[in-house]
Each structure stands twice: as structure tokens, then as C-alpha cells.
Design an enzyme around this catalytic site. Structure first.
Site, short mmCIF file in Angstrom:
data_model
loop_
_atom_site.label_atom_id
_atom_site.label_comp_id
_atom_site.label_asym_id
_atom_site.label_seq_id
_atom_site.Cartn_x
_atom_site.Cartn_y
_atom_site.Cartn_z
N ASP A 159 0.86 43.47 -29.57
CA ASP A 159 0.04 42.88 -30.63
C ASP A 159 -0.91 41.83 -30.04
O ASP A 159 -2.08 41.75 -30.40
CB ASP A 159 0.93 42.23 -31.69
CG ASP A 159 2.02 43.17 -32.16
OD1 ASP A 159 1.68 44.26 -32.64
OD2 ASP A 159 3.22 42.84 -32.04
N HIS A 187 7.22 41.61 -35.47
CA HIS A 187 6.44 42.75 -34.99
C HIS A 187 6.41 43.79 -36.11
O HIS A 187 7.09 44.81 -36.09
CB HIS A 187 7.06 43.33 -33.72
CG HIS A 187 6.38 44.58 -33.25
ND1 HIS A 187 5.06 44.60 -32.87
CD2 HIS A 187 6.82 45.86 -33.12
CE1 HIS A 187 4.73 45.84 -32.53
NE2 HIS A 187 5.79 46.61 -32.68
#
Length: 333
Positions: A159, A187
Site C-alpha cells: 500500500d 490492510h
């Protein structure tokens, strides 16, 4: 030459591992002069596939790779480990409730935590990749009481890399010209990619992301949703998950644990939240900005948090608390 270190990859017959193993074996992670033994764990039906992976690793003729051990047995896989990369997890199937997914993964990561506790070195560094990564990591850590909680982390580097890349593309520069983005939280699609402390190198000078991009609406809207939804977008386009970029992020994450972060720079990792200075609830694996030295991470303290960021940080924390409470309720089962 240094003594070989022992590195485990679980889910080793899967596509993330297939993209990952070459990078580890050729020295991209633990160093160009660090020999290693790779241990590949997967479920019994995947052993024939693992044999093919072993053959390929042998055929790469890599000077650092001393041995490859394919196995379906935990006592073999977790013995005397220096590093464990837990990629394998139960994927979400059609019609599966999130609760069912959590329950299946609690069983996997409880067993793997117990195996780490029983067989691995107490200094082992454990990276959890398999989703839901934060909560799977917490369950593994709770199931390995003799290993310090600080030795466990989960992957939010993918990410982080996505966020860096989006800013870089927008500014027309290379990705290494973007520093100190932060991924806060889970996440999942509630994660918060934060550029309020990000520096962008423009014509040799460090400027803020807001000054470099010159589009606050994009940074507070489309940028965030693009990073949050990127995994789903890759699956929609490729009909497979983001294996190549996940493997690169795993390499980045473990390399930084092994060799440290540059002075004045921080990266994002899911780490144990207890004792943090940002008001994030205790006893979660939550993604923070961290700096690393001597194989030890430290949450970067003292960053100003505005109301916009606070609301997003709290929302992703709330999701993690709910996930944790559901998962922990399965631990006694």
C-alpha cells in the site's frame, strides 16, 4: 562468508511466492553476501508443485542459495528459523462471510504461531502477508508467547509503495523522489494513505506533497480511494491478485528490517500498537510510520495529526478492533 540464515516462506507453491523466491535467493533481501537456506511450506496436495519450484531454484544456479527444503510438516518448516514470511492463508471464497474467513485463518495462524514458539529461534523476524494480514499477524503473535511481539509485523508496504507511485506519477517524477508517505491502520479498504508528512523531490528540492501535486481535492479524494481499492482493481484487470508488486513489497519490508531505514525517512509497517502515541487502541497490529535500526522498528512519534487524518485513522482502528474481537473469540475453539 557469513553463516547461512534459514528463511521460511509459507504458501510456497502459490503465485506470490513464485514471484518472491528468486528475489530472496539472489540476495535482494538479506544481502549480497548472506548465504541462505530456503524452507518452502505448503499443504500436502501442493508438494508436487513445490518440487517444480525447487527444481527452478536449483536451475537458477544462485551462489547464495545453499539448500532448498520443501515440506508439508510444521516441525521441519519452523525449525531454527531466522526469518519467516507467512504468505499462505485461506482466501475468501464466493458466498463466504468475513466471520467464516476469520475463523479459518485463526486456525491456520494459531497453529503457525505455536510452531514458531516451539521450533523457531526466539530472535526470528516474522512477516505476515496472508489476509486479513493485520489480524492474522496478531493471532500468530498471541500464539507465540515466548517470541517478543516486536518480532511480528504485517505487510502494508505494498500500500505504501502504491501511494508513493501514485504521487510520483502525478508529479511526473520517479518513485524514489517520494518519501515519507504513511499507511495508517488495516490492510483493507479502510486503510488511510496519508501524505501530510510526505516530501517530494522537485528539481532537487524537498517540497510537501500538497505543494508538489497542487491539487488538494485529488490528494484528499481520488488518491486515497485509488490506493485503498488498488488490489481489487488489479484483480479485476488481471483476473489474478497482485503477485509481482506484493513480492517486491515483501522484499522491501524484510530488507528494511534487516538493514534499516535511511536517516530522516520512514516506511509503513503493521506493528504492535501497544504504547503508541497516536491514540490508537492497544493490542492491535496497526500500520504506523516506522524507522528501523539494528533490526528493531520504532514508531515515528510527534507527527501532527489534523482532524481529517484523525477521523480516517479512527475508522480503520474501529475495523481492526472488531476483527480482533471476532478472531480472539475463535482462539478458544
Amino acid at each position: 562468508m557469513a553463516e547461512p540464515i534459514k528463511v521460511l516462506v509459507t504458501g510456497a507453491a502459490g503465485q506470490i511466492a513464485y514471484s518472491l523466491l528468486y528475489g530472496i535467493a539472489k540476495g535482494d533481501v538479506f544481502g549480497k553476501d548472506q548465504p541462505l537456506v530456503l524452507v518452502l511450506l505448503d499443504i500436502t496436495p501442493m508438494l508436487p508443485v513445490l518440487e517444480g519450484v525447487v527444481m527452478e531454484l536449483q536451475d537458477c544456479a544462485l551462489p547464495l542459495l545453499r539448500e532448498v527444503i520443501p515440506t508439508d510438516k510444521e516441525d521441519v518448516a519452523f525449525k531454527d528459523l531466522d526469518a519467516a514470511i507467512l504468505v499462505g492463508s485461506m482466501p475468501r471464497r464466493d458466498g463466504m462471510e468475513r466471520k467464516d474467513l476469520l475463523k479459518a485463518n485463526v486456525a491456520i495462524f494459531k497453529a503457525q504461531g505455536e510452531a514458531l514458539d516451539k521450533y523457531a529461534k526466539k530472535t526470528v523476524k516474522v512477516l505476515v502477508v496472508g489476509n486479513p494480514a493485520n489480524t492474522n499477524c496478531l493471532i500468530a503473535a498471541k500464539s507465540a508467547p515466548s517470541i517478543p511481539k516486536e518480532n511480528f509485523s504485517c505487510l502494508t508496504r505494498l500500500d505504501h509503495n502504491r501511494a508513493c507511485s501514485q504521487v510520483a506519477i502525478r508529479c511526473g517524477i520517479s518513485a524514489n523522489g517520494v518519501k515519507n508517505v504513511i499507511i495508517w491502520g488495516n490492510h483493507s479498504s479502510t486503510q488511510y494513505p496519508d501524505v501530510h508528512h510526505c516530501k517530494v523531490i522537485v528539481q532537487g528540492k524537498d517540497v510537501t506533497a500538497f505543494d508538489a501535486v497542487k491539487d488538494d481535492t485529488w490528494l484528499k479524494g481520488e488518491f486515497i480511494s485509488t490506493v485503498q481499492q488498488r488490489g481489487a482493481a488489479v484483480i479485476k484487470a488481471r483476473k489474478l491478485s497482485s503477485a509481482m508488486s506484493a513480492a517486491k513489497a515483501i522484499c522491501d519490508h524484510m530488507r528494511d528490517i534487516w538493514t534499516g531505514t535511511s536517516e530522516g525517512e520512514f516506511i509503513s509497517m503493521g506493528v504492535y500498537s501497544t504504547g503508541n502515541s497516536y491514540g490508537v487502541p492497544e493490542d492491535l497490529i496497526y500500520s504506523f510510520p516506522v524507522s528501523i535500526k539494528g533490526k528493531t522498528w520504532k514508531i515515528v512519534d510527534g507527527l501532527a495529526i489534523n482532524d481529517f487524518s484523525r477521523a480516517k485513522m479512527d475508522a480503520t482502528a474501529a475495523e481492526l478492533v472488531e476483527e480482533r474481537d471476532t478472531a480472539v473469540s475463535f482462539l478458544g475453539v
